[in-house]
Scaffold this active site. Structure first.
Site, mmCIF file in Angstrom:
data_model
loop_
_atom_site.group_PDB
_atom_site.id
_atom_site.type_symbol
_atom_site.label_atom_id
_atom_site.label_comp_id
_atom_site.label_asym_id
_atom_site.label_seq_id
_atom_site.Cartn_x
_atom_site.Cartn_y
_atom_site.Cartn_z
ATOM 1 N N CYS A 1 0.788 -1.235 0.000
ATOM 2 C CA CYS A 1 0.000 0.000 0.000
ATOM 3 C C CYS A 1 0.823 1.290 0.000
ATOM 4 C CB CYS A 1 -1.034 -0.013 1.123
ATOM 5 S SG CYS A 1 -0.565 -0.867 2.612
ATOM 6 N N ARG B 1 7.984 -10.613 5.443
ATOM 7 C CA ARG B 1 7.635 -10.276 6.823
ATOM 8 C C ARG B 1 8.492 -11.123 7.759
ATOM 9 N NH1 ARG B 1 0.985 -9.595 6.288
ATOM 10 N NH2 ARG B 1 1.130 -7.970 4.673
ATOM 11 N N GLN C 1 0.957 -11.651 -2.792
ATOM 12 C CA GLN C 1 -0.482 -11.484 -2.619
ATOM 13 C C GLN C 1 -1.097 -10.991 -3.914
ATOM 14 O OE1 GLN C 1 -0.834 -8.703 0.702
ATOM 15 N NE2 GLN C 1 -1.794 -10.295 1.906
ATOM 16 N N ASP D 1 -2.647 -8.480 -4.372
ATOM 17 C CA ASP D 1 -2.887 -7.241 -3.641
ATOM 18 C C ASP D 1 -3.375 -6.161 -4.603
ATOM 19 O OD1 ASP D 1 -2.912 -5.741 -1.386
ATOM 20 O OD2 ASP D 1 -0.756 -5.436 -1.260
ATOM 21 N N HIS E 1 -5.247 -1.971 -4.620
ATOM 22 C CA HIS E 1 -5.754 -0.804 -3.902
ATOM 23 C C HIS E 1 -6.562 0.039 -4.876
ATOM 24 C CE1 HIS E 1 -2.276 -2.141 -1.518
ATOM 25 N NE2 HIS E 1 -3.065 -1.837 -0.512
ATOM 26 N N LYS F 1 -14.498 -2.085 7.760
ATOM 27 C CA LYS F 1 -14.072 -3.154 6.859
ATOM 28 C C LYS F 1 -15.150 -4.226 6.760
ATOM 29 C CE LYS F 1 -11.683 -5.663 10.568
ATOM 30 N NZ LYS F 1 -10.496 -6.434 10.954
ATOM 31 N N HIS G 1 -8.361 -1.169 0.446
ATOM 32 C CA HIS G 1 -7.429 -2.302 0.394
ATOM 33 C C HIS G 1 -8.255 -3.549 0.090
ATOM 34 C CE1 HIS G 1 -4.260 -0.060 2.780
ATOM 35 N NE2 HIS G 1 -5.346 0.580 3.170
#
Length: 718
Positions: A416, A445, A463, A465, A467, A546, A593
């Site tokens: 992000c 991580r 991911q 991922d 946005h 969320k 997200h």
């Protein structure tokens, strides 16, 4: 009452799929077990118990607790018991008395059955003990074990029963004992000095738990000052540390059940007898507050149910899941492996890479159809970026840090902040929004070594991922679009799923009206989406509400993979702007997200177990194998392979000298979807004898017909 015996240490698949609590470290002496063992015939292990500590501490805590409880009861008695109205979920209204009537009284007034099964209540949106007096007119909800609120409370209370047994049996210093964030069961961390717990201790732990259950100990609650809390727990350095770290304005509550007096925010079930079946699952090591430089603790995991039948079903499910451990299936199918020289980072072998790439391609195809734009962002950033995003303050210990030319850099743990830089690299207009930015970048991580678990808890992963940068007026449509994307993907995988709207927490950032508008947009999107959903009051992130999505696989296990979160704060921290419709107007975008698969590695593991190793054709790494009957038909077998490969499918050829029956059997065990037998007759006619993986019968097809069949199965995701 008979309770199921407490079972041995287990390494069950269910425990691996939701992120484990941050303190968790697998015990170095625990090894996976593929079976359950009872310990009723085993002698109890020797252990040192600090009887003097127990003789001094437990009576002192009980005396202090009872003294404060007596004062608080007297105070409540002195308050006016005015009539109040209690509004139930169905709109009906019950009469009660302020500071006297409790949710349990209301439940008893409705039915004996409800009073016997209601575990917890909610008063005006706040979870409330069943025996705690109501304080004013209110809306009341009652929850049984079949609700999330009821289950979480049941397992939290079971942790107290477990803690009572551990403290009285071993004289340990209790630390924390919650229900697990993974959605099933509970654990209790405690300090035992040099004692290391294992399955041999479970019988004595069971005896203590059964004793507490049989005594029908009520869960009693008091509110205390910080000074009172410190006095009650002065003999436990861990509780003292927790108390000293509490905010000044925090209400401190203490609960008692039997000899156990514990620092706890609650709430709890009415009494211990509601727990009809309980079992220990495993023991492991943990560090106090997840810090490897702090005290080493022992953690005992448990599970409990309000009846024996459900516990037996749960144990059966765990047995079944153990058969399909993705780590074992991965070895058998030659999909992936891990090496000690790179812990937490997995090698994907050719067959595993096929599946990995298919999952990525599946999402990428949807990106094209759903208006997403793919980007590629750096893997490493100067720590100044993470200071701007807030990760340096809140996530730095989970990052891999690198010193470059006397400056600190970090490998990215999420995409992000980088996407914010992409948005900000040029002047943006409202005409560009919504901007759906997708990234399969590699993330790192720094998970603790003891927390690493197969593909489900790793250090290096990717991911799906994305946005979405949008205007406030576009939130509803964008959220609905993400929900439709999730529904499409999970239907293809054969998952069922549940939706929950998590609303504004007690501590939040931003304006109240912005939150209320966002929650209303999410509510409208969920309603228009048309699937059942629930509300999860106060469980949103501090930066925005969320939608939590939990999926259920073929073994009825629940996992959270998809993410859908609104974020008002990151655009503000990066000062993102776009030119508005109004002349010279400048506005800040909202950031959504979202992920569908979540971690590709984790979804790979979930699907491997969900399908029990039998991949559907479209996702399979072994879609077909050609088995020539003899050496004479091998040239034709290779010709068939070449035609199928050119059509875009994975196909192997068995050129060994084994008998055809053996070849077919080996192909079935290797989970090839189609087994194509060719002999001299098939070579003459240009056909193949087609066998399906799990069926005994076969059919004869020509190559064009076979390829058309393959195409149909692929397009239908079968």
């Amino acid at each position: 009452m008979q309770c199921v015996k407490i079972f041995a240490s287990l390494s069950f698949n269910l425990r691996r799929f939701s992120a484990p609590p941050p303190l968790h470290f697998n015990s170095h002496h625990q090894k996976p077990s593929s079976y359950l063992r009872r310990f009723s015939d085993m002698p109890p292990p020797d252990h040192h118990k600090d009887d003097q500590y127990l003789k001094e501490v437990i009576p002192k805590r009980i005396q202090l607790f009872q003294s404060i409880l007596s004062q608080q009861k007297s105070h409540i008695q002195s308050l006016p018991h005015d009539p109040i109205k209690i509004v139930l979920l169905d709109g009906s209204v019950k009469e009660g008395k302020r500071w006297e009537s409790s949710p349990m009284d209301i439940a008893k007034g409705i039915s004996k059955s409800l009073a016997s099964n209601a575990l917890i209540s909610m008063v005006d949106g706040v979870l409330w003990d069943m025996n705690r007096p109501l304080e004013s007119d209110c809306q009341l909800k009652l929850f049984t074990f079949d609700s999330d609120e009821g289950r979480d409370t049941f397992w939290h209370s079971s942790a107290h029963i477990l803690g009572q047994s551990l403290e009285t049996e071993y004289g340990c210093k209790l630390c924390i004992g919650p229900c697990t964030t993974r959605g099933e069961g509970f654990f209790y961390d405690a300090f035992y000095g040099d004692l290391g717990l294992n399955q041999d201790h479970f019988k004595s732990i069971e005896s203590g738990a059964l004793k507490a259950v049989a005594e029908k100990q009520p869960f009693e609650r008091i509110e205390v000052t910080k000074e009172q809390a410190l006095e009650i727990f002065s003999d436990n350095i861990f509780k003292v540390e927790i108390i000293n770290d509490l905010p000044v304005d925090k209400t401190i509550t203490v609960y008692r059940c039997g000899p156990l007096v514990d620092l706890c925010r609650g709430p709890h079930i009415p009494n211990t007898s509601f727990v009809k079946a309980i079992a220990c699952l495993k023991a492991s090591s943990a560090y106090w507050r997840g810090n490897k430089d702090r005290e080493s603790l022992q953690r005992v995991y448990g599970i409990s149910y309000p009846d024996q039948k459900r516990l037996k079903e749960y144990i059966e499910m765990l047995r079944e899941a153990e058969k399909y451990d993705h780590r074992e299936l991965g070895k058998k199918q030659e999909l992936f492996f891990n090496h000690p020289l790179s812990p937490g980072s997995w090698f994907f072998l050719p067959y595993g890479t096929r599946i990995y790439n298919k999952l990525v391609d599946f999402i990428k195809k949807q990106y094209l159809e759903r208006g997403y734009q793919e980007v590629i962002s750096p893997n490493m950033f100067n720590m100044k970026l993470w200071e701007t995003s807030g990760h340096a303050a809140n996530y730095k210990e989970n990052m891999f840090l690198i010193d470059i030319e006397k400056q600190e850099f970090g490998l990215k743990p999420m995409n992000c902040p980088g996407h914010c830089l992409i948005f900000d690299h040029k002047v943006r207009s409202y005409r560009e929004l919504p901007l759906r930015m997708a990234d399969f970048g590699v993330l790192h991580r720094n998970e603790a070594s003891g927390a690493l678990t197969g593909l489900t808890r790793v250090r290096r992963f990717q991911q799906d991922d994305a946005h979405i940068f949008c205007r406030e007026s576009q939130i509803k449509d964008e959220v609905r679009g993400v929900l439709e994307f999730i529904d499409y993907a999970y239907t293809v995988f054969g998952f069922t799923y549940e939706l929950k709207l998590s609303t504004r927490p007690e501590k939040y950032l931003g304006k109240l009206e912005t939150w209320e508008k966002a929650e209303a947009d999410l509510t409208d999107a969920l309603n228009e989406f048309g699937k059942p959903w629930q509300i999860n009051e106060g469980d949103g992130a501090f930066y925005g509400p969320k939608i939590d999505i939990s999926v259920s696989d073929a073994l009825k296990r629940k996992f959270q993979c998809a993410t859908l979160q609104l974020d008002f704060q990151l655009p503000d921290r990066f000062k993102l702007e776009y030119s508005a419709e109004e002349e010279n107007g400048i506005e800040r975008p909202v950031m959504i997200h979202r992920a569908i698969l979540g971690s590709v590695e984790r979804m790979f593991a979930i699907l491997l177990e969900h399908y029990k190793g039998k991949w559907p054709f479209w996702l399979s790494p072994r879609q077909a194998i050609v088995c020539p009957v003899s050496e004479k038909s091998q040239p034709y077998a290779l010709q068939v392979q070449d035609q199928i490969v050119k059509a875009g499918y994975y196909v192997d050829v068995d050129t060994t000298d084994r008998k055809i029956q053996k070849k077919v059997r080996e192909a079935q065990l290797a989970q090839y979807n189609f087994i194509l037998v060719v002999g001299e007759e098939e070579a003459k006619t240009g056909q193949v004898s087609v066998r399906v993986r799990d069926k005994a019968d076969h059919s004869v097809m020509n190559i064009p017909s076979l390829l058309e069949h393959f195409k149909e199965k692929t397009e239908a995701h079968q």
